[in-house]
Design a protein around this motif. Structure first.
Motif: not given
Ligand code: SF4
Length: 366
Positions: A287-294
């Protein structure tokens, strides 16, 4: 059960015995992967060893007409979820894809992060897919011979009792799974039946849906859904390929595992989570944009379904490890370890599922 009696889970053993006693009802059981490694030690057998063959035998003797392995439907889940995932990656939408086979996680996400509902896979859980396919099979009057079909789902999980009541997973407006009993309820029913479980000879599941691949079996442990999907993406099925998939990062006890795999030149960021506290951490990071997963696999119970709320309680570290190893061992001795190579699945798509894939295997909304 809650020791104070403030919370109790409804048991369904009487409904099962009543259905078995009815000559006009065909009683069908499906047995989830995690159940087979949590029953044996209740009857003096080795902790964590799979007793699937004995479970089939005892259920037949208790009066079930047909007994199946939910691993078969887990193979279906992998076929559908991997297709859905690749579609989303290609279109670059609704990512990360969240797995949907754990009803406690689905409820948590819908309640706490409703803005991410569209990211949930539309796949029904293996339990839901199995029952929908079974009921569809016996809708044919030639096959049902005038008998009602009653599907009993034997699960490691109390949340599965709630899942079968969700109207969004009904088919043609009707509930597909009639009753869920937990592993502990099953153990009580076996004891009540008076059958000597430990000395029973093993039996195979019935047909036409009686075989699940090793990929379906490992659904019972955290990381299993992800590993099964990575096997689906692999071109080969030799031991070296399976070993390399096993080492990609999905296995292990950690509550949050992250790794990257490459599929046809595209790097895919994977996260495997078990335990709702860990799911909360992962969701806040997303939600905070700290992680990007597929893709994010979530199981509400730490270590996955082997430690579900319907399993025999008071399981220490030795039990947890034994159940995990028991499922990996059961997988390693199957001759087919990729869902897409299960011949029963291939023929299902060519037959019963033609034109009905969405109706029987997916939900329209959460
Ligand atoms: Fe049920 Fe726990 Fe498995 Fe989720 S992880 S399906 S709550 S047993």
């Amino acid at each position: 059960f809650c020791p104070t009696g403030a919370i109790s889970i409804k048991t369904h053993m009487d409904e099962v015995w009543d259905a078995i006693a009815d000559p006009n009802t065909r009683v069908v059981a499906q047995v989830a992967p995690a159940v087979r490694v949590a029953v044996g030690d209740a009857f003096g057998l080795t902790k964590g060893h799979s007793v699937m063959g004995k479970l089939v035998a005892v259920l037949h003797r208790m009066g079930f007409d047909e007994v199946y392995d939910t691993a078969f439907a887990a193979d279906l889940t992998i076929m559908e979820e991997s297709k859905e995932f690749l579609d989303r990656v290609e279109k670059g939408e609704k990512l990360p894809l969240f797995t949907s086979c754990c009803p406690a996680w689905v409820k948590y996400l819908c309640d706490q992060y409703p803005e991410y509902k569209d990211n949930l896979s539309t796949c029904r859980s293996p339990q839901g897919m199995f029952s929908a396919v079974m009921k569809e099979y016996y809708r044919d009057p030639e096959k049902n011979q005038g008998k009602k079909t009653f599907v009993v789902s034997i699960m490691p999980c109390t949340a599965k009792k709630m899942e079968i009541l969700r109207p969004n997973s009904f088919t043609k407006g009707e509930q597909d799974t009639d009753v869920v009993i937990t592993t502990t309820e099953l153990i009580r029913m076996i004891r009540n039946s008076g059958i000597e479980f430990s000395t029973l000879a093993t039996e195979a599941c019935d047909m036409p849906f009686g075989f699940g691949s090793g990929a379906g079996v490992i659904f019972g442990v955290t990381g299993g859904v992800t590993e099964a999907m990575l096997r689906r993406f692999a071109d080969r099925h030799d031991k070296a390929t399976m070993d390399s998939v096993a080492e990609a990062g999905a296995r292990g006890e950690a509550g949050i595992k992250e790794f990257t795999v490459t599929y046809k030149g595209t790097p895919l960021n994977v996260c495997v989570v078990s335990g709702l506290a860990n799911a909360h951490t992962v969701m806040e990071n997303i939600k905070r944009g700290k992680k990007q997963y597929h893709i994010v696999e979530v199981m509400a119970c730490r270590r996955g379904c082997i430690m579900g709320g319907g399993q025999p309680p008071r399981a220490g570290n030795r039990t947890k490890t034994a159940r995990t190893e028991g499922l990996y061992q059961a997988d390693s001795v199957t001759s087919i370890r990729k869902a897409d190579e299960n011949p029963l699945i291939v023929s299902l798509y060519d037959g019963l599922l033609k034109g009905k894939v969405h109706e029987l295997l997916h939900v329209d909304e959460y």
